[in-house]
Design a protein around this motif. Structure first.
Motif, PDB file in Angstrom:
ATOM      1  N   THR A 217       0.801  -1.220   0.000  1.00  0.00           N
ATOM      2  CA  THR A 217       0.000   0.000   0.000  1.00  0.00           C
ATOM      3  C   THR A 217       0.837   1.275   0.000  1.00  0.00           C
ATOM      4  OG1 THR A 217      -1.677  -1.219   1.230  1.00  0.00           O
ATOM      5  CG2 THR A 217      -1.903   1.163   1.161  1.00  0.00           C
ATOM      6  N   ALA A 220       2.084   1.311  -3.554  1.00  0.00           N
ATOM      7  CA  ALA A 220       1.094   0.815  -4.508  1.00  0.00           C
ATOM      8  C   ALA A 220       1.701   0.108  -5.713  1.00  0.00           C
ATOM      9  CB  ALA A 220       0.191   1.961  -4.963  1.00  0.00           C
ATOM     10  N   ARG A 403      -8.369   1.410  -2.835  1.00  0.00           N
ATOM     11  CA  ARG A 403      -7.619   1.707  -1.612  1.00  0.00           C
ATOM     12  C   ARG A 403      -6.558   2.749  -1.917  1.00  0.00           C
ATOM     13  NH1 ARG A 403      -7.099  -0.505   3.364  1.00  0.00           N
ATOM     14  NH2 ARG A 403      -5.086  -0.469   4.404  1.00  0.00           N
ATOM     15  N   GLY A 405      -3.086   4.830  -1.320  1.00  0.00           N
ATOM     16  CA  GLY A 405      -1.754   4.594  -0.778  1.00  0.00           C
ATOM     17  C   GLY A 405      -1.548   5.408   0.481  1.00  0.00           C
ATOM     18  N   GLN A 419      -4.321   1.777  -4.891  1.00  0.00           N
ATOM     19  CA  GLN A 419      -4.040   0.345  -5.007  1.00  0.00           C
ATOM     20  C   GLN A 419      -5.276  -0.390  -5.508  1.00  0.00           C
ATOM     21  OE1 GLN A 419      -2.335  -1.638  -1.495  1.00  0.00           O
ATOM     22  NE2 GLN A 419      -3.779  -3.295  -1.836  1.00  0.00           N
TER      23      GLN A 419
END
Length: 452
Positions: A217, A220, A403, A405, A419
């Motif tokens: 994360t 990414a 999602r 980073g 991500q």
């Protein structure tokens, strides 16, 4: 968009001001909330779910096993499900020999790996070797020890009085090279930085190097250049430093191979795996150690002084066995590679149309998109604009879960990253929808921004 009841009860949520969506059903790559709205889970929760939600074979095993043997304390007893899963897991890892220590989650697995490294050096008579080197922008877990080894300052800074300082090397992040160089003329300085830090710290003090083979994360999906890990392995061997591959997020097929480190000609001394090991059906992770490590401890004190209550519990391991078998029966590691190629093709096409996508990167079904203010200079948006967070929130409103980073190597000031890490069963049509919504969300957020 959201249901308010989720924040009115007794749960202490991570974000006390956020009205959480209440999910009540799931199937395949999708979740359904209490209002009946459907979401494509384009991040697999947190890169956890790989086989899809609601798989009957797994839920049936949970019910069956609950009526059998739910818990055995692994410090004093063993059980056949732990033994079977360990054998299956060891058979696909790139670790020589491979002995498996089970935990409940990735942070515990990485903590176990660090303790194994220390125990190994103690039992070989090298007590001065204790330091663990990690990378800037790496992420290895949320315990205090793992926050100290992670390069995620926004998560660690408030707890700094409790966190030990650890040496770090540069991230392998070509889009924003910390050495302002370009491959191949760079000489892979990000790999050579490991030798520099080992010599700076003193080789007699350095015990291990902990690294995510592909960045999770924090960056990414940033992928090192060819030769990076081969050089890392050479340096580790030269200075008797154990190489620890943190595959909690990248492992179990996420990048199109059983483990991400297998994209390179490298065999780590210790490997950790989590998330996909239970695919969200049970909390389980593991640390896999090589014969070199285990035999040294066996011939030394013979004791690994460490453990967690739920490590190796029968129910979690039984689920892990079923997940492993389901992956093999449906060739899901190959599916991740195939669907990952499709996702990358669609993202590259979006980037060709959307100038604010500065970089697309990743392997398999771990892909990252970096959003920039200026694609020529790669200038990021100001951090206070929360661009990636707003894009993710807009996508959620449109029925796709992404999602953001969190964050880049300079506390989030190096760009906004998103991500994408869906279950391996995601369909081509769902991939098209994910990319379409991502494009729409970027336009909805940044179109307004540019007009302001």
């Amino acid at each position: 968009m959201v249901t308010p009841e989720g924040t009115d009860g007794a749960v202490l949520y991570r974000d006390l001001r956020h009205p959480y969506v209440r999910i009540v059903e799931s199937a395949g790559s999708c979740l359904v909330d209490s209002a009946g709205k459907r979401y494509i889970d384009a991040v697999g929760g947190a890169a956890v779910n790989i086989i899809g939600h609601g798989v009957p074979e797994i839920t049936a095993e949970l019910a069956r096993h609950a009526a059998s043997t739910s818990f055995v304390y692994s410090a004093v007893l063993t059980n056949p499900w732990q033994e079977e899963l360990a054998t299956k897991l060891a058979s696909i890892t790139p670790v020589d020999g491979g002995k498996v220590f089970f935990t409940s989650g990735g942070s515990e697995a990485n903590e176990s790996a660090v303790k194994l490294v220390r125990q190994y050096h103690l039992d070989r008579g090298a007590a001065t070797k204790w330091k663990i080197i990690s990378r800037v922008a790496g992420y290895h877990g949320n315990t205090l020890a793992m926050l100290g080894l992670s390069g995620r300052p926004t998560w660690a800074s408030r707890y700094s009085p409790y966190i030990a300082s650890n040496p770090r090397v540069a991230a392998s992040y070509c889009y924003r090279c910390p050495f302002n160089s370009e491959f191949p003329g760079c000489g892979i300085q990000c790999a050579e930085d490991l030798e520099r830090v080992i010599l700076q710290e003193g080789p007699e003090t350095v015990a291990g190097f902990l690294v995510e083979p592909v960045s999770g994360t924090s960056l990414a999906g940033a992928v090192p250049v060819p030769g990076y890990y081969e050089r890392i392995q050479e340096i580790c061997r030269k200075y008797d430093v154990l190489l620890i591959a943190d595959e909690v997020l990248t492992g179990y097929g996420r990048t199109g191979k059983p483990f991400a480190i297998q994209h390179w000609d490298v065999r780590p001394d210790i490997l950790t795996v989590g998330k996909g090991l239970g695919s969200g059906y049970a909390p389980i992770a593991a640390c896999v150690a090589s014969d070199r490590v285990v035999d040294t401890i066996r011939n030394g004190t013979g004791q690994f002084v460490h453990g967690f209550t739920y490590g190796g519990m029968p129910m979690a391991c039984a689920v892990g066995v079923q997940v492993f078998d389901y992956i093999q029966q449906h060739a899901l590691f190959d599916r991740a590679a195939e669907r990952g190629d499709l996702l990358r093709h669609r993202l590259d096409a979006l980037a060709a149309r959307e100038r604010r996508i500065g970089d697309v990167r990743g392997l398999g079904l771990l892909q990252g998109v970096e959003i920039v203010r200026d694609p020529i200079t790669r200038a990021p948006f100001a951090p206070h604009l929360n661009v990636s967070k707003r894009i993710v929130e807009e996508a959620e409103r449109r029925g796709v879960l992404l999602r953001e980073g969190t964050p880049g190597p300079n506390a989030g000031k190096d760009g906004d990253q998103i991500q994408i890490s869906p279950p391996f069963v995601i369909t081509p049509e769902e991939i098209d929808e994910v990319v379409r919504v991502l494009g729409q969300s970027i336009e909805a957020v940044l179109g307004k921004e540019q007009a302001a």
